[in-house]
Design a protein around this motif. Structure first.
Motif, PDB file in Angstrom:
ATOM      1  N   ARG A  58       0.828  -1.203   0.000  1.00  0.00           N
ATOM      2  CA  ARG A  58       0.000   0.000   0.000  1.00  0.00           C
ATOM      3  C   ARG A  58       0.865   1.256   0.000  1.00  0.00           C
ATOM      4  O   ARG A  58       0.682   2.153   0.826  1.00  0.00           O
ATOM      5  CB  ARG A  58      -0.927  -0.015   1.208  1.00  0.00           C
ATOM      6  N   ILE A  59       1.810   1.299  -0.887  1.00  0.00           N
ATOM      7  CA  ILE A  59       2.684   2.447  -0.965  1.00  0.00           C
ATOM      8  C   ILE A  59       2.905   2.821  -2.429  1.00  0.00           C
ATOM      9  O   ILE A  59       3.044   1.964  -3.285  1.00  0.00           O
ATOM     10  CB  ILE A  59       4.048   2.189  -0.285  1.00  0.00           C
ATOM     11  N   PHE A  60       2.910   4.116  -2.690  1.00  0.00           N
ATOM     12  CA  PHE A  60       3.234   4.618  -4.011  1.00  0.00           C
ATOM     13  C   PHE A  60       4.738   4.895  -4.041  1.00  0.00           C
ATOM     14  O   PHE A  60       5.306   5.393  -3.093  1.00  0.00           O
ATOM     15  CB  PHE A  60       2.467   5.908  -4.289  1.00  0.00           C
ATOM     16  N   ASN A  61       5.385   4.569  -5.106  1.00  0.00           N
ATOM     17  CA  ASN A  61       6.821   4.750  -5.249  1.00  0.00           C
ATOM     18  C   ASN A  61       7.600   3.620  -4.582  1.00  0.00           C
ATOM     19  O   ASN A  61       8.705   3.831  -4.060  1.00  0.00           O
ATOM     20  CB  ASN A  61       7.280   6.092  -4.660  1.00  0.00           C
ATOM     21  N   LEU A  78      16.635   6.940   8.392  1.00  0.00           N
ATOM     22  CA  LEU A  78      15.601   7.671   9.115  1.00  0.00           C
ATOM     23  C   LEU A  78      14.368   7.758   8.229  1.00  0.00           C
ATOM     24  O   LEU A  78      14.413   8.327   7.134  1.00  0.00           O
ATOM     25  CB  LEU A  78      16.063   9.080   9.480  1.00  0.00           C
ATOM     26  N   VAL A  79      13.267   7.174   8.685  1.00  0.00           N
ATOM     27  CA  VAL A  79      11.984   7.271   7.988  1.00  0.00           C
ATOM     28  C   VAL A  79      11.189   8.358   8.693  1.00  0.00           C
ATOM     29  O   VAL A  79      10.917   8.257   9.894  1.00  0.00           O
ATOM     30  CB  VAL A  79      11.224   5.938   8.025  1.00  0.00           C
ATOM     31  N   ALA A  80      10.845   9.422   7.974  1.00  0.00           N
ATOM     32  CA  ALA A  80      10.241  10.587   8.622  1.00  0.00           C
ATOM     33  C   ALA A  80       9.031  11.086   7.837  1.00  0.00           C
ATOM     34  O   ALA A  80       9.074  11.165   6.604  1.00  0.00           O
ATOM     35  CB  ALA A  80      11.279  11.699   8.755  1.00  0.00           C
ATOM     36  N   PRO A  81       7.947  11.440   8.535  1.00  0.00           N
ATOM     37  CA  PRO A  81       6.709  11.861   7.875  1.00  0.00           C
ATOM     38  C   PRO A  81       6.803  13.231   7.211  1.00  0.00           C
ATOM     39  O   PRO A  81       7.549  14.116   7.642  1.00  0.00           O
ATOM     40  CB  PRO A  81       5.697  11.901   9.025  1.00  0.00           C
ATOM     41  N   ALA A  82       5.993  13.382   6.175  1.00  0.00           N
ATOM     42  CA  ALA A  82       5.779  14.656   5.496  1.00  0.00           C
ATOM     43  C   ALA A  82       4.351  14.641   4.964  1.00  0.00           C
ATOM     44  O   ALA A  82       3.778  13.573   4.734  1.00  0.00           O
ATOM     45  CB  ALA A  82       6.783  14.865   4.370  1.00  0.00           C
ATOM     46  N   GLY A  83       3.786  15.803   4.770  1.00  0.00           N
ATOM     47  CA  GLY A  83       2.431  15.880   4.230  1.00  0.00           C
ATOM     48  C   GLY A  83       1.861  17.261   4.444  1.00  0.00           C
ATOM     49  O   GLY A  83       2.360  18.045   5.263  1.00  0.00           O
ATOM     50  N   PRO A 141      11.526  10.021   3.121  1.00  0.00           N
ATOM     51  CA  PRO A 141      10.275  10.697   3.454  1.00  0.00           C
ATOM     52  C   PRO A 141       9.094   9.729   3.345  1.00  0.00           C
ATOM     53  O   PRO A 141       8.952   9.013   2.354  1.00  0.00           O
ATOM     54  CB  PRO A 141      10.178  11.799   2.394  1.00  0.00           C
ATOM     55  N   LEU A 142       8.274   9.717   4.378  1.00  0.00           N
ATOM     56  CA  LEU A 142       7.032   8.947   4.383  1.00  0.00           C
ATOM     57  C   LEU A 142       5.908   9.967   4.222  1.00  0.00           C
ATOM     58  O   LEU A 142       5.484  10.600   5.181  1.00  0.00           O
ATOM     59  CB  LEU A 142       6.883   8.162   5.683  1.00  0.00           C
ATOM     60  N   VAL A 143       5.464  10.139   2.994  1.00  0.00           N
ATOM     61  CA  VAL A 143       4.555  11.219   2.635  1.00  0.00           C
ATOM     62  C   VAL A 143       3.110  10.731   2.758  1.00  0.00           C
ATOM     63  O   VAL A 143       2.715   9.758   2.105  1.00  0.00           O
ATOM     64  CB  VAL A 143       4.837  11.707   1.205  1.00  0.00           C
ATOM     65  N   VAL A 144       2.334  11.400   3.586  1.00  0.00           N
ATOM     66  CA  VAL A 144       0.931  11.030   3.792  1.00  0.00           C
ATOM     67  C   VAL A 144       0.053  11.915   2.915  1.00  0.00           C
ATOM     68  O   VAL A 144       0.074  13.143   3.028  1.00  0.00           O
ATOM     69  CB  VAL A 144       0.517  11.189   5.263  1.00  0.00           C
ATOM     70  N   ILE A 145      -0.711  11.284   2.035  1.00  0.00           N
ATOM     71  CA  ILE A 145      -1.630  12.000   1.152  1.00  0.00           C
ATOM     72  C   ILE A 145      -3.060  11.670   1.564  1.00  0.00           C
ATOM     73  O   ILE A 145      -3.348  10.560   2.020  1.00  0.00           O
ATOM     74  CB  ILE A 145      -1.380  11.615  -0.328  1.00  0.00           C
ATOM     75  N   ARG A 225      14.630  11.129  -6.106  1.00  0.00           N
ATOM     76  CA  ARG A 225      15.179  10.603  -4.857  1.00  0.00           C
ATOM     77  C   ARG A 225      14.151   9.712  -4.164  1.00  0.00           C
ATOM     78  O   ARG A 225      12.944   9.907  -4.319  1.00  0.00           O
ATOM     79  CB  ARG A 225      15.602  11.756  -3.942  1.00  0.00           C
ATOM     80  N   PRO A 226      14.607   8.730  -3.376  1.00  0.00           N
ATOM     81  CA  PRO A 226      13.666   7.810  -2.734  1.00  0.00           C
ATOM     82  C   PRO A 226      12.665   8.527  -1.824  1.00  0.00           C
ATOM     83  O   PRO A 226      13.030   9.418  -1.064  1.00  0.00           O
ATOM     84  CB  PRO A 226      14.568   6.881  -1.919  1.00  0.00           C
ATOM     85  N   ASN A 227      11.426   8.141  -1.926  1.00  0.00           N
ATOM     86  CA  ASN A 227      10.382   8.557  -0.990  1.00  0.00           C
ATOM     87  C   ASN A 227       9.212   7.603  -1.128  1.00  0.00           C
ATOM     88  O   ASN A 227       9.076   6.917  -2.148  1.00  0.00           O
ATOM     89  CB  ASN A 227       9.942  10.006  -1.242  1.00  0.00           C
ATOM     90  N   LEU A 228       8.409   7.518  -0.113  1.00  0.00           N
ATOM     91  CA  LEU A 228       7.194   6.700  -0.135  1.00  0.00           C
ATOM     92  C   LEU A 228       5.996   7.599   0.054  1.00  0.00           C
ATOM     93  O   LEU A 228       6.045   8.553   0.836  1.00  0.00           O
ATOM     94  CB  LEU A 228       7.215   5.660   0.997  1.00  0.00           C
ATOM     95  N   ILE A 229       4.916   7.303  -0.654  1.00  0.00           N
ATOM     96  CA  ILE A 229       3.664   8.019  -0.451  1.00  0.00           C
ATOM     97  C   ILE A 229       2.617   7.000  -0.024  1.00  0.00           C
ATOM     98  O   ILE A 229       2.414   5.987  -0.699  1.00  0.00           O
ATOM     99  CB  ILE A 229       3.204   8.741  -1.736  1.00  0.00           C
ATOM    100  N   VAL A 230       1.987   7.251   1.113  1.00  0.00           N
ATOM    101  CA  VAL A 230       0.928   6.371   1.614  1.00  0.00           C
ATOM    102  C   VAL A 230      -0.351   7.175   1.778  1.00  0.00           C
ATOM    103  O   VAL A 230      -0.319   8.366   2.080  1.00  0.00           O
ATOM    104  CB  VAL A 230       1.310   5.707   2.959  1.00  0.00           C
ATOM    105  N   ARG A 231      -1.465   6.510   1.565  1.00  0.00           N
ATOM    106  CA  ARG A 231      -2.744   7.184   1.727  1.00  0.00           C
ATOM    107  C   ARG A 231      -3.147   7.212   3.199  1.00  0.00           C
ATOM    108  O   ARG A 231      -3.009   6.221   3.925  1.00  0.00           O
ATOM    109  CB  ARG A 231      -3.839   6.471   0.929  1.00  0.00           C
ATOM    110  N   TYR A 232      -3.660   8.345   3.623  1.00  0.00           N
ATOM    111  CA  TYR A 232      -4.207   8.464   4.977  1.00  0.00           C
ATOM    112  C   TYR A 232      -5.263   7.397   5.215  1.00  0.00           C
ATOM    113  O   TYR A 232      -5.339   6.794   6.294  1.00  0.00           O
ATOM    114  CB  TYR A 232      -4.814   9.860   5.157  1.00  0.00           C
ATOM    115  N   GLU A 233      -6.073   7.148   4.210  1.00  0.00           N
ATOM    116  CA  GLU A 233      -7.178   6.206   4.367  1.00  0.00           C
ATOM    117  C   GLU A 233      -6.674   4.788   4.628  1.00  0.00           C
ATOM    118  O   GLU A 233      -7.309   4.025   5.366  1.00  0.00           O
ATOM    119  CB  GLU A 233      -8.063   6.239   3.119  1.00  0.00           C
ATOM    120  N   ASP A 234      -5.536   4.401   4.038  1.00  0.00           N
ATOM    121  CA  ASP A 234      -4.974   3.075   4.306  1.00  0.00           C
ATOM    122  C   ASP A 234      -4.387   3.001   5.701  1.00  0.00           C
ATOM    123  O   ASP A 234      -4.484   1.977   6.382  1.00  0.00           O
ATOM    124  CB  ASP A 234      -3.921   2.729   3.256  1.00  0.00           C
TER     125      ASP A 234
END
Length: 321
Positions: A58-61, A78-83, A141-145, A225-234
């Motif tokens: 359940r991750i984009f990228n 370091l895995v760190a949130p962004a959004g 970056p663990l990006v919450v959309i 550059r590496p990053n992950l995007i995850v949905r808030y809903e997931d």
């Protein structure tokens, strides 16, 4: 809308989701290699074409995972949130230490060093004092959309004073939010002004909140550059599978998780509901999601961000006449 009414909307979905969540985690979470799925709790309007064929991914990228692990030694990870503001970054910041063990001293941080709500182009040129001091290259970056149809409603409920304003050229800033009028159309000439945190001369202007959402997340989608995007809903409806995918991406091992681990993080939602059941009911209700908008709004969403909406499974709403 009063929180009691929100909690009542879709309450059957919330109760079933919570019961399934509790029973599944309590009975099977010890097998961290094959975490239980709670697919029935994810609202139907978020299920197609997302999630991908691999239901656990359940991750984009996801292609970033191997590149990140190859480039950054375990002890420096370091895995760190962004959004964006009110996108649910608290869900990405509060839970990880309890659900994932990273090897060699790797860690989860409270936010990316350049500020979790700041645009991506702040990376490497600005360091937020509250963030962990790290080389930006060590950070995943663990990006919450979040679905923009609900994100805008929540953002306007909260009214981040001093951060967002809505203005016309001929008038001083006004807290009108969102910039729609009684005919359900976006007001021509109105602009969204964002004053990003802790930065000087960092005020930026966007044609609308939809443009802000598209531009902010689009930068991460196209960043090499590496990053992950995850949905808030997931994160909300299917936390076990989602966190397992994130953990394994960073080279970690998922841990057995008690049911209570996720609930405190869910409740921090700035007053849109009173408890975890209320948030599941609110974001699981199609009526709550769509009832705020009109036909012109749906057309505007498609015109500005149709491709991104489809990418993340946020394009389930009435067709444009």
């Amino acid at each position: 809308m009063p929180s009691a009414k929100r909690a009542a909307v879709g309450v059957a979905v919330a109760v079933v989701a919570l019961m399934t969540w509790h029973a599944t985690l309590g009975g099977r979470a010890a097998d961290a290699r094959a975490p239980p799925r709670i697919a029935s709790s994810l609202p139907a309007f978020y299920q197609g074409p997302w999630p991908p064929a691999d239901a656990a991914a359940r991750i984009f990228n996801a292609g970033s995972c191997r590149r990140y692990r190859a480039a950054v030694p375990p002890e420096r990870r370091l895995v760190a949130p962004a959004g964006l503001l009110h996108a649910g970054t608290h869900l990405a910041a509060a839970v990880p230490p309890q659900v994932c063990r990273l090897p060699g001293g790797g860690a989860f941080g409270g936010e990316v060093p350049w500020g979790k709500h700041n645009p991506l182009d702040f990376r490497g040129v600005y360091s937020r004092a509250a963030a962990p001091p790290r080389d930006p290259g060590d950070v995943l970056p663990l990006v919450v959309i979040k679905d923009p149809l609900t994100w805008i409603q929540g953002l306007c409920d909260v009214a981040y004073v001093g951060t967002l304003s809505y203005s016309r050229a001929e008038k001083p800033p006004t807290p009108r939010c969102p910039k729609r009028n009684a005919t359900d159309s976006w007001v021509p000439g109105t602009r969204v002004v964002v004053d990003y945190h802790d930065t000087a001369a960092a005020e930026r202007t966007y044609p609308s909140l939809v443009h802000l959402w598209k531009e902010w997340y689009g930068a991460y989608m196209t960043d090499p550059r590496p990053n992950l995007i995850v949905r808030y809903e997931d994160l909300l409806f299917d936390p076990v599978a989602t966190w397992t995918a994130v953990c394994e991406c960073a080279g970690g091992a998922a841990l057995p998780v008690p049911p209570a681990a996720f609930q405190p993080a869910v409740v921090k939602g700035y007053g849109r509901a009173d408890d975890a059941a209320g948030y599941l009911a609110l974001y699981g209700s199609e009526a709550e999601r769509l009832g705020y908008w009109g036909a012109r709004d749906f057309a505007f969403f498609r015109e500005v961000a149709g491709e991104m909406l489809a990418t993340f499974g946020y394009n389930s709403f009435p067709p444009t006449p």
